[in-house]
Design an enzyme around this catalytic site. Sequence first.
Site, PDB file in Angstrom:
ATOM      1  N   ASN A   9       4.888   0.740   6.396  1.00 52.34           N
ATOM      2  CA  ASN A   9       5.810   0.753   5.249  1.00 52.34           C
ATOM      3  C   ASN A   9       7.264   0.685   5.716  1.00 52.34           C
ATOM      4  OD1 ASN A   9       6.704   0.816   2.619  1.00 52.34           O
ATOM      5  ND2 ASN A   9       6.313   2.989   2.301  1.00 52.34           N
ATOM      6  N   ASP A 148      -4.597  -3.369   5.977  1.00 48.45           N
ATOM      7  CA  ASP A 148      -4.488  -2.818   4.634  1.00 48.45           C
ATOM      8  C   ASP A 148      -5.073  -3.842   3.676  1.00 48.45           C
ATOM      9  OD1 ASP A 148      -3.787  -1.816   2.178  1.00 48.45           O
ATOM     10  OD2 ASP A 148      -1.624  -1.822   2.541  1.00 48.45           O
TER      11      ASP A 148
END
Length: 254
Positions: A9, A148
């Site tokens: 992130n 992810d």
Amino acid sequence: MKIISYNVNGIRAALTKGFADWLKSANPDVLCLQEIKAFEDQIPTEVFTELGYTYQYYHSAEKKGYSGVAILSKIEPKHVEVGTGIDYMDKEGRVLRADFETLSVMSLYLPSGTNPDRLDFKLTFMADFQKYIDKLKQTVPNLVICGDYNICHEAIDIHDPVRNATVSGFLPVEREWLDTFMKSGFIDSFRYFHKEPHQYSWWSYRANARNNNKGWRIDYHLVSAPLENRMERALILPEAKHSDHCPIVLEIRS
């Protein structure tokens, strides 16, 4: 070979939270990153070089501060494939592959569909990615797809399957795609070793979700079937807190 996958992130933000010190301790041979949110010239690559990651490969999105994947390795790959050759995917920097002597490692960041205008994009991506992998496996059969996936596979993989049944990431169409993808010749390495519930890799920043372990397992090492007997261990590392995700580990005989 120890492979860690981690949606950071924002790689620069993660570095301000002690990511480099953690990486030194974790010491994977290959590190797959997602959502790096930076161009290569914005990343202090020397930090990773000093930790032994001589071989660094980045696939950034065209859009500034968005998406992007990376593979950092202590082992020199035979070949690196940046992107898929599918234009709309590659503009968002979502797929990167490194081929080693006896297996290939891919870093994948599958789109989120939480915004209504992006759900159709995600579903198209999923369909095209399946076709891409089906073809790729003909020449690269020993494949580990890390990353992810932005999808929980089964009810055990999410803290509240009932109330999240209509939320992207746990929609029936998404779960069905992931189930079909796995059945096309991939093993969910974590579930291969661990059957217990309450094991998650992502938590919302809202409502103290991480401290209450109200999470989702959306990060996977999917291992192609020919590599089954070479898998040794798979782990989730929730104590690492540089992101809203946590790292996942696969140990496999190379």
